[in-house]
Design an enzyme around this catalytic site. Structure first.
Site, mmCIF file in Angstrom:
data_model
loop_
_atom_site.group_PDB
_atom_site.id
_atom_site.type_symbol
_atom_site.label_atom_id
_atom_site.label_comp_id
_atom_site.label_asym_id
_atom_site.label_seq_id
_atom_site.Cartn_x
_atom_site.Cartn_y
_atom_site.Cartn_z
ATOM 1 N NE ARG A 113 57.064 -59.581 -11.684
ATOM 2 C CZ ARG A 113 58.250 -58.701 -11.562
ATOM 3 N NH1 ARG A 113 58.560 -58.075 -12.704
ATOM 4 N NH2 ARG A 113 58.705 -58.435 -10.477
ATOM 5 N N GLY A 114 54.980 -56.565 -10.310
ATOM 6 C CA GLY A 114 55.725 -55.794 -9.799
ATOM 7 C C GLY A 114 54.881 -54.576 -9.198
ATOM 8 C CB ALA A 115 54.842 -53.069 -5.858
ATOM 9 N NE ARG A 151 50.054 -60.554 -7.575
ATOM 10 C CZ ARG A 151 51.518 -60.834 -7.638
ATOM 11 N NH1 ARG A 151 52.053 -60.003 -8.659
ATOM 12 N NH2 ARG A 151 52.164 -61.492 -6.786
ATOM 13 C CD GLN A 169 58.555 -63.587 -9.477
ATOM 14 O OE1 GLN A 169 59.450 -64.414 -8.985
ATOM 15 N NE2 GLN A 169 57.699 -63.083 -8.846
ATOM 16 C CG ASP A 204 55.732 -56.291 -3.542
ATOM 17 O OD1 ASP A 204 57.023 -56.746 -3.423
ATOM 18 O OD2 ASP A 204 55.226 -56.416 -4.601
ATOM 19 C CG ASN A 241 60.658 -57.354 -1.986
ATOM 20 O OD1 ASN A 241 59.842 -56.886 -2.763
ATOM 21 N ND2 ASN A 241 61.826 -57.827 -2.102
ATOM 22 C CE LYS A 242 57.718 -62.431 -5.534
ATOM 23 N NZ LYS A 242 56.206 -62.961 -5.472
HETATM 24 O O1 MRU Z 1 55.116 -61.316 -7.233
HETATM 25 P P1 MRU Z 1 55.674 -60.258 -8.239
HETATM 26 O O2 MRU Z 1 56.549 -60.726 -9.055
HETATM 27 O O3 MRU Z 1 54.739 -59.220 -8.485
HETATM 28 O O4 MRU Z 1 56.524 -59.589 -6.853
HETATM 29 C C1 MRU Z 1 57.320 -58.487 -7.253
HETATM 30 C C2 MRU Z 1 58.135 -58.136 -5.902
HETATM 31 O O5 MRU Z 1 58.352 -58.596 -4.943
HETATM 32 C C3 MRU Z 1 59.118 -56.937 -6.126
HETATM 33 O O6 MRU Z 1 60.063 -57.187 -5.477
HETATM 34 C C4 MRU Z 1 58.506 -55.664 -5.813
HETATM 35 O O7 MRU Z 1 56.939 -55.448 -6.590
HETATM 36 C C5 MRU Z 1 59.148 -54.711 -5.494
HETATM 37 S S1 MRU Z 1 59.920 -53.916 -7.158
HETATM 38 C C6 MRU Z 1 59.135 -52.824 -8.103
#
Ligand code: MRU
Length: 347
Positions: A46-48, A89, A195, A236, A246-247
């Site tokens: 996970r993570g963009a 996603r 996370q 993201d 973002n999250k």
């Molecule tokens: O749902 P996730 O864990 O994939 O979400 C990730 C985030 O929201 C991060 O903050 C985002 O990808 C930017 S950091 C690389």
């Protein structure tokens, strides 16, 4: 170790299983593009930027899976795999960006059909290598924003685990730490998937950076009592006007920061910027299973009554007016974002 990498010996994509951390550091293998798609969907990775790299390696696997004997057949199989990977996603644009980049490279390929397989893998590998270099550049720019002894609230996980290596917002904090600026991090636990508490806290302990975990709802208290100098998170997807997806929880954090005059920095590669979308309201927001919210336990008991229902948007939009600056690999972008972002994305 990189979060995701190609293993030549087995012809598989290997990745750290982020569902198992911090209890266990396990590396799992994906043999097919469908397995990569499932790993993205179930958040093994996970993570963009990390899911962008995963999608690129997924196409490398798809090229090897394809039975097609000619270029048009191979390209058709790659496009079909890209659809499968792209549906996993919806919010992080890095996924679509990586797929488009690899597909575009493949469509320009003119050699013998059999060689396209190695060509697609090389392109995925290049994308992953570039990600590491881009993170280092963002970190160098972003670290100039951190003063000695700053206490920083950080949301979600934006470290090495969210990218191929190093990190976006957490990469900035790592670099500031290496520069001897002694940052202290208040780690938002980041409900519902935690996370922050699971991954960011684990990373910070590996790097020897001092931190304390706070529940997301405590951020306002620390901001309003003058205990925080900066807020850092990733992104993201960033719309052309600087609205940041973002999250979930980033918006409330930015609101509380703004009310207390604390700067908010979003750190993201330019592959996260989507100039095709005028504003954040156009960004698709993923809604995940209710079980992620309902499954929490306290003292070994479920917290919620039987039959309870929940909502679970995984991201929110922080409007550009709450964002002090956006840190990219090409430099620090300040408002007005609709004027300045294109200069940094295209440079
Ligand atoms: O749902 P996730 O864990 O994939 O979400 C990730 C985030 O929201 C991060 O903050 C985002 O990808 C930017 S950091 C690389």
């Amino acid at each position: 170790m990189r979060t995701i990498f190609w293993d030549d010996d087995t012809g598989t994509v290997r990745m750290i299983d982020q569902r198992r951390l911090p209890g266990a550091l396990e590396v799992v293998s994906c043999r097919t593009h469908a397995e990569v798609a499932e790993a993205i969907r179930n958040m093994t990775i996970r993570g963009a930027p990390a899911i962008g790299a995963a999608a690129a390696f997924g196409l490398a696997l798809a090229a090897r899976e394809s039975q097609a004997a000619d270029l048009p057949g191979l390209l058709a199989d790659l496009e079909s795999a890209a659809r499968t990977l792209g549906e996993t996603r919806p919010t992080a644009v890095n996924l679509a960006w990586a797929l488009a980049r690899v597909l575009a490279a493949a469509s320009r390929f003119t050699g013998p059909a059999g060689d396209l397989r190695g060509f697609v893998l090389a392109e995925a590998q290049r994308l992953a290598d570039e990600d590491v270099e881009i993170n280092r550049r963002m970190a160098a720019h972003g670290a100039t924003l951190i003063d000695k002894g700053d206490t920083i609230i950080h949301h979600c996980n934006t470290g090495a685990l969210a990218v191929v290596d190093w990190g976006t917002a957490l990469g900035v904090i790592r670099t500031a730490h290496e520069q001897g600026k002694h940052p202290h991090v208040l780690v938002d636990e980041t409900r519902p998937r935690l996370q922050g508490a699971r991954l960011t806290a684990w990373e910070l302990s590996q790097y020897g950076i001092p931190y304390e975990i706070i529940s997301d709802s405590m951020a306002g208290f620390f901001l309003s009592t003058g205990q925080v100098q900066k807020v850092f998170f990733g992104a993201d997807r960033i719309a052309a006007n600087g609205d940041v997806a973002n999250k979930i929880g980033s918006y409330m954090l930015a609101l509380a920061a703004q009310d207390n005059g604390v700067p908010v920095y979003s750190v993201a590669p330019t592959s996260t910027v989507d100039l095709a979308l005028e504003h954040g309201g156009l960004i698709p927001i993923e809604e995940r299973a209710q079980e992620e919210v309902l499954g929490i336990q306290f003292d070994g008991q479920p917290v919620v009554p039987q039959g309870a229902r929940a909502r679970n948007p995984a991201f929110d939009i922080t409007p550009a007016r709450l964002v002090t600056a956006i840190v990219t690999e090409n430099g620090i972008v300040r408002p007005p974002f609709e004027v300045n972002l294109p200069k940094f994305v295209r440079s």
